[in-house]
Design a protein around this motif. Structure first.
Motif, PDB file in Angstrom:
ATOM      1  N   ASN A   1     -49.975  63.232  22.064  1.00  0.00           N
ATOM      2  CA  ASN A   1     -48.765  63.260  21.224  1.00  0.00           C
ATOM      3  C   ASN A   1     -49.099  63.978  19.922  1.00  0.00           C
ATOM      4  O   ASN A   1     -50.273  64.265  19.645  1.00  0.00           O
ATOM      5  CB  ASN A   1     -48.203  61.840  20.972  1.00  0.00           C
TER       6      ASN A   1
ATOM      7  N   ASP B   1     -47.757  69.594   8.680  1.00  0.00           N
ATOM      8  CA  ASP B   1     -47.031  68.882   9.719  1.00  0.00           C
ATOM      9  C   ASP B   1     -45.865  69.795  10.085  1.00  0.00           C
ATOM     10  O   ASP B   1     -44.886  69.918   9.344  1.00  0.00           O
ATOM     11  CB  ASP B   1     -46.534  67.526   9.195  1.00  0.00           C
TER      12      ASP B   1
ATOM     13  N   HIS C   1     -41.472  69.670  13.332  1.00  0.00           N
ATOM     14  CA  HIS C   1     -40.084  70.112  13.484  1.00  0.00           C
ATOM     15  C   HIS C   1     -39.956  71.615  13.671  1.00  0.00           C
ATOM     16  O   HIS C   1     -38.843  72.108  13.799  1.00  0.00           O
ATOM     17  CB  HIS C   1     -39.279  69.756  12.219  1.00  0.00           C
TER      18      HIS C   1
ATOM     19  N   MET D   1     -49.675  71.063  12.960  1.00  0.00           N
ATOM     20  CA  MET D   1     -49.428  70.165  14.082  1.00  0.00           C
ATOM     21  C   MET D   1     -47.984  70.330  14.544  1.00  0.00           C
ATOM     22  O   MET D   1     -47.061  70.378  13.730  1.00  0.00           O
ATOM     23  CB  MET D   1     -49.655  68.719  13.637  1.00  0.00           C
TER      24      MET D   1
ATOM     25  N   SER E   1     -45.135  68.643  17.369  1.00  0.00           N
ATOM     26  CA  SER E   1     -44.845  67.511  18.254  1.00  0.00           C
ATOM     27  C   SER E   1     -44.047  67.993  19.451  1.00  0.00           C
ATOM     28  O   SER E   1     -43.087  68.750  19.297  1.00  0.00           O
ATOM     29  CB  SER E   1     -44.037  66.454  17.510  1.00  0.00           C
TER      30      SER E   1
HETATM   31  C1  LIG Z   1     -42.127  63.594  15.634  1.00  0.00           C
HETATM   32  C2  LIG Z   1     -42.882  63.710  14.376  1.00  0.00           C
HETATM   33  C3  LIG Z   1     -44.252  63.424  14.282  1.00  0.00           C
HETATM   34  C4  LIG Z   1     -45.027  62.758  15.368  1.00  0.00           C
HETATM   35  O1  LIG Z   1     -45.040  63.413  16.571  1.00  0.00           O
HETATM   36  P1  LIG Z   1     -45.165  62.594  17.925  1.00  0.00           P
HETATM   37  O2  LIG Z   1     -45.348  63.655  18.951  1.00  0.00           O
HETATM   38  O3  LIG Z   1     -43.909  61.800  18.110  1.00  0.00           O
HETATM   39  O4  LIG Z   1     -46.373  61.718  17.817  1.00  0.00           O
HETATM   40  C5  LIG Z   1     -44.899  63.695  13.090  1.00  0.00           C
HETATM   41  N1  LIG Z   1     -44.252  64.182  12.033  1.00  0.00           N
HETATM   42  C6  LIG Z   1     -42.938  64.448  12.067  1.00  0.00           C
HETATM   43  C7  LIG Z   1     -42.270  65.016  10.846  1.00  0.00           C
HETATM   44  C8  LIG Z   1     -42.201  64.188  13.226  1.00  0.00           C
HETATM   45  O5  LIG Z   1     -40.887  64.395  13.237  1.00  0.00           O
END
Ligand SMILES: *Cc1c(COP(=O)(O)O)cnc(C)c1O
Length: 367
Positions: A58, A154, A157, A176, A178
Motif C-alpha cells: 500500500n 506524498d 493524489h 509516494m 497510492s
Molecule cells: C491514500 C493516501 C495515503 C495512503 O495511501 P494508501 O495506499 O491508502 O496506504 C497517503 N497520503 C494521502 C494524502 C492519501 O490520500
C-alpha cells in the motif's frame, strides 16, 4: 436516487482481469516479486517517467519505507493538511513532524514558511501534492538545497500529474503514490515509491522484505510490505484505462468549475499553469466565515439527497488526539480554517455531467 459517494473504485472489464490472472494457476507464483510485480514496475517506470519505481502492499508502507531511511529523532517539515497516513508514517518511523502552514490557493505547503522552522535537527521536508495540486516545488527545492535537506513528496493524489513537462514522480528525493481502491489508478490496495537515486534501491527493497538482502542475512530492521501477484495483475489491467479515467474525471471537474466559479461564498483552487492534472479530487471551500457552519450545512443537505461528499481534510492531522503531548504542535491558521471550510465533491467515472450540475444546483440552494 442511487447514492452518490465521493469516490467509486474503477475496475477493468471482468474478462480482462480473469485473463490476466489465468497463468497464476499454472505458475503458482502468487507473490514475492513474481512476473506481474516486475511487469507492473516496468510499466510504471514508463508511465511515471522516473528512474526507479518500487511497488508496495500500500502507499502508506511506501512512505514508511522512505521515512525509515532517516535517523530517528530527525525533524520533518510537513503539512498538517493531509490524510492521516502522511503524519502517521513519519511518526511510526521515529521522526518528529514540524507543522508548516499551507498556501491559500492550492492548499499545499507554503515554501515561504519553511525556513523559519528549520533547526539543526531538520533532515527533510515532506510536502503533499494535495488533491493532485502540484506543490510550488521549485521554491521548496531552493530552500532544501540551501539547507542541505531532502524532499520526500506524498504524491498519493498525483498519479499521472506532470508539471512543466516533468512528472511529479521525478520531483524531489522520492515520491509516494497510492494505488488504493479509491485513487485515480488502483491495484485494490497498493502503492509505490519513485526516486532518481539508484543507491536507494537496496535499502528500500531490503526494508520491504524483512530487512533481508539475499536469502539468509537481514542487514537492517525491516518489515513485509510486498505487493502480491493478484494485486499487480489488477494494476496491469487498470493501467490500460488510466488515461481514459482521467479524461472522464476532467469532464466532471470542469463542470464543477464552470458551475461554481465566481459564486459568492465559494472558493475553488485556481487552475495551475503548465500542469497536466489528473482531476483526482474537487475540493470546495465555503468561505462565508471561518467556522464549519456553512460547510456542514451543505454536507447535511446533500446527505439528505443521498449525495455524500467528504470533509477532506478535517480535522488537520496536527489536531489528532494520538499526538497530544508527543511533540510541539505549531499553529497553522490557514490550514485550520481551510479544513473547517472544505468539502470534497463526488468525482469518479460513475458520475455524469448532469449529476455534477445537479450537485452544484443543490449547493447553491443552501448558500
Ligand atoms: C491514500 C493516501 C495515503 C495512503 O495511501 P494508501 O495506499 O491508502 O496506504 C497517503 N497520503 C494521502 C494524502 C492519501 O490520500
Amino acid at each position: 436516487m442511487k447514492p452518490i459517494y465521493v469516490v467509486q473504485p474503477s475496475l477493468p472489464p471482468y474478462e480482462e482481469f480473469i485473463e490476466e490472472i489465468k497463468d497464476l494457476w499454472d505458475s503458482r507464483i502468487l507473490t514475492h516479486y513474481g512476473p506481474k510485480h516486475q511487469a507492473l514496475e516496468k510499466k510504471l517506470v514508463d508511465y511515471l517517467k522516473v528512474g526507479n519505481v518500487e511497488i508496495f502492499v500500500n502507499g502508506h508502507m511506501a512512505l514508511e519505507a522512505i521515512f525509515n531511511q532517516y535517523p530517528k529523532g530527525s525533524e520533518v517539515i510537513t503539512t498538517p493538511y493531509t490524510y492521516a497516513s502522511t503524519t502517521q508514517a513519519m511518526v511510526r518511523a521515529g521522526l518528529v513532524p514540524v507543522f508548516c502552514d499551507i498556501e491559500p490557493d492550492w492548499l499545499t505547503l507554503d515554501p515561504t514558511k519553511i525556513e523559519a522552522l528549520i533547526t539543526d535537527k531538520t533532515k527533510l521536508i515532506a510536502p503533499v501534492h494535495v488533491y493532485g495540486n502540484v506543490c510550488r516545488y521549485k521554491e521548496i527545492d531552493e530552500v532544501a538545497k540551501k539547507h542541505g535537506l531532502d524532499v520526500v513528496y506524498d504524491a498519493a493524489h498525483a498519479f499521472g500529474v506532470f508539471a512543466d513537462g516533468t512528472s511529479v514522480a521525478a520531483i524531489g528525493t522520492a515520491a509516494m503514490f497510492s494505488f488504493h481502491a479509491t485513487k485515480v489508478f488502483n491495484t485494490v490496495e497498493g502503492g509505490c515509491l519513485t526516486f532518481g537515486n539508484d543507491a536507494l534501491r537496496t535499502p528500500i527493497e531490503a526494508w520491504r522484505m524483512y530487512g533481508m538482502q539475499g536469502k539468509e542475512n537481514a542487514s537492517l530492521v525491516g518489515t513485509n510490505a510486498k505487493m502480491t501477484e493478484m494485486h499487480a495483475a489488477m494494476g496491469l489491467c487498470n493501467l490500460k484505462y488510466v488515461d481514459r479515467e482521467i479524461g472522464i474525471r476532467e469532464q466532471i471537474a470542469k463542470t464543477y468549475r464552470r458551475e461554481l466559479e465566481g459564486v459568492e461564498g465559494v472558493k475553488i483552487c485556481p487552475v495551475q499553469e503548465g500542469v497536466r492534472s489528473n482531476y483526482a479530487y474537487f475540493p470546495v471551500l465555503f468561505t462565508k466565515d471561518e467556522t464549519t457552519a456553512v460547510r456542514d450545512a451543505v454536507a447535511d443537505h446533500l446527505g439528505q439527497l443521498n449525495i455524500f461528499p467528504r470533509k477532506y481534510f478535517y480535522p488537520i492531522t496536527s489536531e489528532f488526539d494520538a499526538y497530544k503531548g508527543m511533540f510541539e504542535i505549531q499553529p497553522t491558521p490557514i490550514a485550520s480554517v481551510a479544513s473547517n471550510q472544505v468539502l470534497t465533491l463526488p468525482l469518479h467515472t460513475g458520475l455524469t455531467v448532469e449529476d455534477a450540475k445537479y450537485i452544484c444546483d443543490e449547493i447553491k440552494k443552501v448558500l
